[in-house]
Structure formats: structure tokens, C-alpha cells
Enzyme design. Structure first.
Site, PDB file in Angstrom:
ATOM      1  N   SER A 110      85.085 -32.753 -15.485  1.00 12.25           N
ATOM      2  CA  SER A 110      85.482 -31.342 -15.500  1.00 12.25           C
ATOM      3  C   SER A 110      86.924 -31.090 -15.037  1.00 12.25           C
ATOM      4  O   SER A 110      87.219 -30.089 -14.386  1.00 12.25           O
ATOM      5  CB  SER A 110      84.501 -30.496 -14.682  1.00 12.25           C
ATOM      6  OG  SER A 110      83.211 -30.564 -15.268  1.00 12.25           O
ATOM      7  N   HIS A 140      81.028 -45.824 -20.047  1.00 11.97           N
ATOM      8  CA  HIS A 140      81.019 -44.385 -19.788  1.00 11.97           C
ATOM      9  C   HIS A 140      79.602 -43.978 -19.397  1.00 11.97           C
ATOM     10  O   HIS A 140      78.625 -44.506 -19.919  1.00 11.97           O
ATOM     11  CB  HIS A 140      81.468 -43.627 -21.042  1.00 11.97           C
ATOM     12  CG  HIS A 140      81.658 -42.162 -20.779  1.00 11.97           C
ATOM     13  ND1 HIS A 140      80.597 -41.285 -20.733  1.00 11.97           N
ATOM     14  CD2 HIS A 140      82.767 -41.432 -20.516  1.00 11.97           C
ATOM     15  CE1 HIS A 140      81.060 -40.070 -20.456  1.00 11.97           C
ATOM     16  NE2 HIS A 140      82.382 -40.135 -20.324  1.00 11.97           N
ATOM     17  N   GLU A 191      77.768 -41.591 -20.162  1.00  9.15           N
ATOM     18  CA  GLU A 191      76.891 -41.174 -21.277  1.00  9.15           C
ATOM     19  C   GLU A 191      76.317 -42.395 -21.991  1.00  9.15           C
ATOM     20  O   GLU A 191      75.196 -42.384 -22.462  1.00  9.15           O
ATOM     21  CB  GLU A 191      77.669 -40.259 -22.241  1.00  9.15           C
ATOM     22  CG  GLU A 191      77.819 -38.861 -21.652  1.00  9.15           C
ATOM     23  CD  GLU A 191      79.038 -38.091 -22.122  1.00  9.15           C
ATOM     24  OE1 GLU A 191      79.636 -38.452 -23.156  1.00  9.15           O
ATOM     25  OE2 GLU A 191      79.405 -37.116 -21.433  1.00  9.15           O
ATOM     26  N   ASN A 203      89.186 -37.894 -23.796  1.00 14.13           N
ATOM     27  CA  ASN A 203      87.992 -38.460 -24.437  1.00 14.13           C
ATOM     28  C   ASN A 203      87.368 -37.371 -25.315  1.00 14.13           C
ATOM     29  O   ASN A 203      86.768 -36.424 -24.801  1.00 14.13           O
ATOM     30  CB  ASN A 203      87.018 -38.909 -23.330  1.00 14.13           C
ATOM     31  CG  ASN A 203      85.680 -39.370 -23.873  1.00 14.13           C
ATOM     32  OD1 ASN A 203      85.514 -39.545 -25.087  1.00 14.13           O
ATOM     33  ND2 ASN A 203      84.722 -39.571 -22.984  1.00 14.13           N
ATOM     34  N   GLY A 208      81.191 -32.688 -17.726  1.00 17.24           N
ATOM     35  CA  GLY A 208      80.757 -31.638 -18.643  1.00 17.24           C
ATOM     36  C   GLY A 208      79.992 -30.511 -17.972  1.00 17.24           C
ATOM     37  O   GLY A 208      79.368 -29.693 -18.638  1.00 17.24           O
ATOM     38  N   LYS A 222      84.890 -37.613 -27.197  1.00 16.93           N
ATOM     39  CA  LYS A 222      83.439 -37.809 -27.388  1.00 16.93           C
ATOM     40  C   LYS A 222      83.109 -37.659 -28.882  1.00 16.93           C
ATOM     41  O   LYS A 222      83.932 -38.025 -29.713  1.00 16.93           O
ATOM     42  CB  LYS A 222      82.649 -36.838 -26.509  1.00 16.93           C
ATOM     43  CG  LYS A 222      83.135 -36.907 -25.050  1.00 16.93           C
ATOM     44  CD  LYS A 222      82.215 -36.296 -24.055  1.00 16.93           C
ATOM     45  CE  LYS A 222      82.835 -36.458 -22.671  1.00 16.93           C
ATOM     46  NZ  LYS A 222      81.955 -36.052 -21.590  1.00 16.93           N
ATOM     47  N   GLU A 258      84.150 -41.392 -12.471  1.00 15.56           N
ATOM     48  CA  GLU A 258      83.623 -40.147 -13.009  1.00 15.56           C
ATOM     49  C   GLU A 258      82.252 -39.867 -12.414  1.00 15.56           C
ATOM     50  O   GLU A 258      81.251 -40.438 -12.863  1.00 15.56           O
ATOM     51  CB  GLU A 258      83.491 -40.247 -14.531  1.00 15.56           C
ATOM     52  CG  GLU A 258      84.792 -40.504 -15.245  1.00 15.56           C
ATOM     53  CD  GLU A 258      84.711 -40.087 -16.710  1.00 15.56           C
ATOM     54  OE1 GLU A 258      85.448 -39.179 -17.097  1.00 15.56           O
ATOM     55  OE2 GLU A 258      83.898 -40.666 -17.454  1.00 15.56           O
TER      56      GLU A 258
HETATM   57  P1  PGA Z   1      84.533 -33.675 -19.002  1.00 16.45           P
HETATM   58  O1  PGA Z   1      84.219 -35.174 -19.442  1.00 16.45           O
HETATM   59  O2  PGA Z   1      86.006 -33.594 -18.714  1.00 16.45           O
HETATM   60  O3  PGA Z   1      84.123 -32.824 -20.178  1.00 16.45           O
HETATM   61  O4  PGA Z   1      83.723 -33.391 -17.789  1.00 16.45           O
HETATM   62  C1  PGA Z   1      84.846 -36.266 -18.845  1.00 16.45           C
HETATM   63  C2  PGA Z   1      84.371 -37.547 -19.455  1.00 16.45           C
HETATM   64  O5  PGA Z   1      83.175 -37.659 -19.746  1.00 16.45           O
HETATM   65  O6  PGA Z   1      85.157 -38.489 -19.675  1.00 16.45           O
END
Ligand code: PGA
Length: 261
Positions: free
Chosen positions: A220, A100, A102, A9, A181, A11, A175
């Protein structure tokens, strides 16, 4: 046996030059590892929507598939700034992330909207990757499993979706919000325990889907923790954010998924 899937992803990162450069080097790295084109192992990349077309053109090996990070819940019309499922289909986009964390946290996306998006996608033959996960506060309050169950039920118990007979095409990505992140990954045991509970929940509500349901872990994931996470019995692959932007790192995560179990 379940298919293994690793999804990157991006982003809100990348541009046309980055996409071209990334794909040529990433594909080269996969070829060196003998990782392309395998029937039980799928690599997916989710760039910003504006780069989907560029990515589709730059992929030389069709075994890499492309995902959108979001889609409109509406069909078409006066929805300035939105991108419809038909538009994604037109670009031959194969997958789409939905819900997601976010989007849920920063753009107030609700379960009701998530359901509409899943319906739109399945109606046009694009596979949804349904993201679920609890916040740290919810975990600390002992509510992690019930929060995730509620997010799952919204989709797996939706009558229209059940009637459509298309739910087998949904992939789930667990997640934990506190791991996204932050560099703080769920331990393999924590992740396995939630994945098992997700499979059990689906078994309880939609028994025929549970055994083949692909459940990805995200939060992460990196080259160093990938092996222990993907060795868990109910973890069928990963959804990788930050580390998917680094070619060598993502390529080695892909290798760990391909070699798992
Ligand atoms: P990350 O993000 O691997 O940077 O923690 C995962 C995601 O949001 O899909």
C-alpha cells in the site's frame, strides 16, 4: 552507498494499448521531473510476462528496466503454461520477482521453489527481487521477525547459492502480507524496524552482503506515504502494486525515492 530502486508490480493488469500509452506518458512525466538516467536510482516495471516484449519495445529511455512477476523453477520441457528463465533472458528481461506473497498464498509456492527460481535466475544473469513478509496472524503472534528470517535463510543460507558467489545480486522486498492491497501501510517505524532486522539477519549469516543489500518496502505504498517511508535509513526503495498503475501517482512515488536521504 546503496542504489535506490523503485519497482512497479502491475500484477494481472494491463494490455498492449495500456502499456504503450502508459510508457509514453510515464516517461514524459519522469523527464519533466528530471528523473531519468541516474546511476544511483533505478526504476523497474513488472508487467504480466505477456507484455514484457511490448514494454521493452515501448521504452525509449533505457534507464527504465523490466521485471517479470514470476518464472518457472524448471529449465525447459513439458511444463504447460510455464515460462522459463531462458525465455525471459531472450526478451532481455532484467529482473524477476520471486516468492511474492500472492504466489506463496494463492499458488502454494514454497521456499524450496523460491530457491530454485533464484538459482535459475542468477544462473542466467537476471536479478531476483526476493519477496518476504509475514501475515497479520503471524505478526499478532509475535512471529513477524522469525517468519521473515526463515524466508531469508532459505535463500541466503542455501549452500549452492552461497558457493555461486552471486547472492550479492539479490534484492529483498519486505512486504507485510496484511499491508498488500489493503490500504493499510506499515508505519515508517514498523517498516524500518523490520528492514533493520533483515539487514542484521543477513549480516549474521552472510556478513559481506549486508551493507550493500538493497531492501525495498512494499504494501500500500502511495504518493502520500512514500516520503516518510523512504526517509527511513534501511528502506532503499519500494515495490508498488496498485499505485504503480496510475502514472501520476507512480511518478511522484519515484520522485520521493529519488530524493530520499
Ligand atoms: P500494493 O501491492 O502496493 O497494491 O499493496 C504491493 C505488492 O504486492 O507488490
Amino acid at each position: 552507498m546503496r542504489r535506490k530502486i523503485i519497482a512497479g508490480n502491475w500484477k494481472m493488469n494491463g494490455n498492449v494499448a495500456f502499456t504503450r500509452d502508459y510508457l509514453s506518458k510515464f516517461e514524459q512525466s519522469l523527464r519533466e521531473k528530471g528523473l531519468l538516467a541516474s546511476s544511483d536510482f533505478q526504476i523497474v516495471i513488472a508487467p504480466p510476462s505477456i507484455l514484457i516484449s511490448e514494454m521493452k519495445c515501448s521504452i525509449s529511455d533505457t534507464s527504465i528496466e523490466v521485471a517479470a512477476q514470476n518464472v518457472s523453477a524448471f529449465d525447459e520441457g513439458a511444463y504447460t503454461g510455464e515460462i522459463s528463465v531462458s525465455m525471459l533472458k531472450d526478451l532481455a528481461c532484467d529482473w524477476c520477482l520471486v516468492g511474492h506473497s500472492e504466489r506463496r498464498a494463492l499458488f502454494d509456492e514454497t521456499d524450496a521453489e523460491v530457491v530454485k527460481k533464484v538459482q535459475q535466475l542468477l544462473g542466467k544473469g537476471i536479478q531476483p527481487i526476493l519477496c518476504v513478509g509475514e501475515t497479520l496472524e503471524q505478526r499478532d503472534a509475535g512471529r513477524a521477525e522469525s517468519v521473515v528470517a526463515e524466508q531469508l535463510d532459505a535463500v541466503f543460507l542455501n549452500e549452492e547459492l552461497v558457493r555461486s558467489g552471486e547472492l550479492a545480486k539479490v534484492v529483498v522486498a519486505y512486504e507485510p502480507v496484511w499491508a498488500i492491497g489493503t490500504g493499510k501501510t506499515a508505519s515508517p517505524e514498523q517498516a524500518q524496524s523490520m528492514h533493520e532486522s533483515i539487514r542484521n539477519r543477513v549480516a549474521e549469516k552472510a556478513s559481506s552482503l549486508a551493507e550493500t543489500l538493497v531492501i525495498l518496502y512494499g504494501g500500500s505504498v502511495n504518493a502520500a506515504n512514500a516520503q516518510s517511508l523512504f526517509a527511513q535509513k534501511d528502506i532503499d526503495g519500494g515495490l508498488v502494486g496498485g499505485a504503480s498503475l496510475k502514472i501520476d501517482e507512480f511518478s511522484s512515488i519515484c520522485e520521493h525515492v529519488a530524493q530520499a536521504k
